[in-house]
Motif scaffolding. Sequence first.
Motif, mmCIF file in Angstrom:
data_model
loop_
_atom_site.group_PDB
_atom_site.id
_atom_site.type_symbol
_atom_site.label_atom_id
_atom_site.label_comp_id
_atom_site.label_asym_id
_atom_site.label_seq_id
_atom_site.Cartn_x
_atom_site.Cartn_y
_atom_site.Cartn_z
ATOM 1 N N LEU A 68 1.313 -1.130 0.091
ATOM 2 C CA LEU A 68 -0.032 0.276 0.066
ATOM 3 C C LEU A 68 0.821 1.256 0.121
ATOM 4 O O LEU A 68 0.182 2.334 -0.550
ATOM 5 C CB LEU A 68 -1.072 0.013 1.372
ATOM 6 C CG LEU A 68 -1.642 -0.956 1.256
ATOM 7 C CD1 LEU A 68 -2.707 -1.245 2.614
ATOM 8 C CD2 LEU A 68 -2.677 -1.266 0.440
ATOM 9 N N ALA A 69 1.883 0.811 0.611
ATOM 10 C CA ALA A 69 3.149 2.222 0.561
ATOM 11 C C ALA A 69 3.660 2.698 -0.889
ATOM 12 O O ALA A 69 3.959 4.063 -1.195
ATOM 13 C CB ALA A 69 4.266 2.050 1.586
ATOM 14 N N LYS A 70 3.432 1.695 -1.437
ATOM 15 C CA LYS A 70 3.726 1.697 -2.758
ATOM 16 C C LYS A 70 3.004 2.824 -4.315
ATOM 17 O O LYS A 70 3.393 3.231 -5.324
ATOM 18 C CB LYS A 70 3.995 1.335 -3.612
ATOM 19 C CG LYS A 70 5.205 -0.304 -3.559
ATOM 20 C CD LYS A 70 5.548 -1.143 -3.970
ATOM 21 C CE LYS A 70 5.997 -1.738 -3.435
ATOM 22 N NZ LYS A 70 6.802 -3.903 -3.857
ATOM 23 N N ILE A 71 1.594 3.072 -3.681
ATOM 24 C CA ILE A 71 0.779 3.339 -4.065
ATOM 25 C C ILE A 71 0.939 5.230 -3.665
ATOM 26 O O ILE A 71 1.023 5.518 -2.834
ATOM 27 C CB ILE A 71 -0.749 3.140 -3.706
ATOM 28 C CG1 ILE A 71 -0.995 1.463 -4.037
ATOM 29 C CG2 ILE A 71 -1.183 4.073 -4.172
ATOM 30 C CD1 ILE A 71 -2.652 0.947 -3.728
ATOM 31 N N GLN A 72 0.579 5.520 -4.795
ATOM 32 C CA GLN A 72 1.242 7.655 -5.124
ATOM 33 C C GLN A 72 -0.457 8.807 -5.165
ATOM 34 O O GLN A 72 -0.583 9.026 -4.635
ATOM 35 C CB GLN A 72 1.827 7.850 -6.297
ATOM 36 C CG GLN A 72 3.820 7.006 -4.975
ATOM 37 C CD GLN A 72 4.461 7.675 -6.942
ATOM 38 O OE1 GLN A 72 4.250 8.523 -7.950
ATOM 39 N NE2 GLN A 72 5.675 7.174 -6.666
ATOM 40 N N LEU A 73 -1.074 7.548 -5.992
ATOM 41 C CA LEU A 73 -2.629 8.583 -6.320
ATOM 42 C C LEU A 73 -3.735 7.706 -6.388
ATOM 43 O O LEU A 73 -3.331 6.547 -7.552
ATOM 44 C CB LEU A 73 -2.299 9.392 -7.499
ATOM 45 C CG LEU A 73 -3.671 9.823 -8.498
ATOM 46 C CD1 LEU A 73 -3.926 10.975 -6.774
ATOM 47 C CD2 LEU A 73 -3.377 10.592 -9.661
ATOM 48 N N VAL A 74 -4.426 7.688 -5.801
ATOM 49 C CA VAL A 74 -5.899 7.136 -5.740
ATOM 50 C C VAL A 74 -6.689 7.954 -7.084
ATOM 51 O O VAL A 74 -7.791 8.788 -5.889
ATOM 52 C CB VAL A 74 -5.992 6.356 -4.483
ATOM 53 C CG1 VAL A 74 -7.506 5.385 -4.437
ATOM 54 C CG2 VAL A 74 -5.011 5.658 -3.814
#
Length: 673
Positions: free
Chosen positions: A136-142
């Motif tokens: 989850l820490a690799k996600i930058q924009l949702v």
Amino acid sequence: MAQSYLASPLSVQSTKDKLEDKLYRQALYFYFAGDYAAALRQISLNEQRHQLISLRSDLFEAGLQINIGLHSQAAATLLSFEQNQNNSHQRKSSDENAQQKTKSSTSPSELLLIALLQLSEQQVEQGDNQAAQQTLAKIQLVQAEYVNQYQVLNQLAYWPNTPLMLAKLAAPVKDESVSQSLSGAYIALNNALQYMQQNEFQLAEPILSQLKNQTWLSAQQTFWQLLFNPFSSDQYDSLDSQGNVINDKRRQQQAVNDYAKLLLAQMYVMQQQYDAAFKELADFPQNSPYSESALYLFAFAAQNVGEYDTAFNLLDLVQQQYPYSHLGWQAALLSAAQVTQQQTLEQGMARYQQAEQLYLDQIADLATFKQTFLAASDVANFSLSHKKTNLIGSPQVNSDDNSLELLTPPSFTTQSMWLKKALLDALLATDYQTVLTLDLLNANLRSQRSKSDWLKQTLALNKQRQRSVIERQQQTPYAALITQLKQQKQSVANIITAAKNQQNGRAFATQLEQQWLQRIEQSQLSINKLSGQRDMSDYQQRLTKVSGVLHWQLQRNFADRLWQHQKSLQQLDQQLNALEAQSQRFNALSASQRVYSDFDSRQQMNEAEINKLTLAIKQLRLKTSDDIRQKVTVFVDQQQQQLKRLLLTTRHEMAAILEQMAQADTLPMQRAQ
């Protein structure tokens, strides 16, 4: 200008893209037709046979694996997808990325987000919360449609701590309000639970009060959301215990309502607001999945508000309906305490003795279950006849079935109540599912082994047949026969050619006619010799007549005999071709020892691979069975410890009652003195 016939790289890439799109749509057809296994096979064929790989195909493969229950494979596929996507971002230029976008309506960044979300979900389900946090820490924009899913996964990965939520969200998240979507309701439930754990009841109460009566509209789902969560659509229905069609979305909504109502009542109990808890649970649904907890909490609240008859009946109901549950055991202790307070000490003593006997019976029953389970040769198939426990493991594996569907293995069922309770542990249930899958694989390997044995026998029979054919054919002089037929063919061909050129029927004369022709020639020679000595005109006239008749007959039969010779020539040609073909087949058969050697080598390799896989499955099954036995042993020990604690509490209460009864007996004697 010379025209080039070499295809340009752009045209080759365009053709490959069209083929990839066509085969990808073929997999989509199988998916929408409900045949997920066929869709997964099509994707695998696209990759292995045609080397057609794209981002959407990889993500589609992971979704199909989740749909058919291959969660570990799906996690590996998603992890590989995430790594490949990161590498491609580092290598490719912006033009190449734009070209990649044209292959799917979903951008590569959104595909990467979907993959990371699903990978973290797989890791949460497997209990690896630390890996889920890293993913989850690799996600930058949702994007907006994935915000709720992102927040739920963060709550689960960091539970019971507060999630970090490092990514930038396209839509704001409001902790204090309840979203109109079902996933938003889960977020609100988790927030309320955290508030309750922190004793911030004033923040949890409005959320739970809103959730217990709220309904949610069906949110618009994207293709990828439906792929990875098929039950998020209203098109998936199931049957209840009465055989009525139940929509899974409505069932999920009802479960959220019931759980919110139960949490609200529990919060009132924690604040000692028993009247509010009693009113809250008075109309709790009977067929709810939370009925057990609601019944016990309702009985506890009834005791504290003075509804003793209701509490007593509810506690008895909990004991009857859930005799193997911890709440059922506590209900026996709670009802005994109520009888002691509301009725006589003797009646309370009797109820405590009943509870004591219940705990002793359950402890003994658990010991019997443990002993029988550990003594069973197969954890997936054993039975025991006992007065309270009937253990029948039913893996439902048919070893004679040659069409086993390995993609959808059956679930494990049992009649043992203890084992059913133990299977509530997700890890133990996963181990049992692994055992069933290994049994299916083993049965499939047995089928493959029988086919391999049949192939081995077939090869042996063909070798034997080859040897007998070679021995028989070696006795046939093919070269001499072919030479003889060629000579006959050449002779007939020469006769036909001469006859056609001269148009002379004498070429087709029979043996008798040849004799007549020779006699005529000899007679003509004799007449020629005697013509100077005497008058031979009469003989010459008769000989000319005979010769004319014979030549007329030969010319009359010329056409028929020409056709017959041509037919004979054709037959000779066919015989020659057949003999040459037979000779070639014999030569090929004689030289086919290497072919059979290749087949033997392949068959032996397959047999060795089957043996290797069988041994690996056997070892893995033994290890998994040992893990199951260890987990069941831990489960039994934990249950016995709980029962022993309750038993100890019961005996303490019994000792207190005996002490009170002794004091009551000595009090009249003291007064009499």
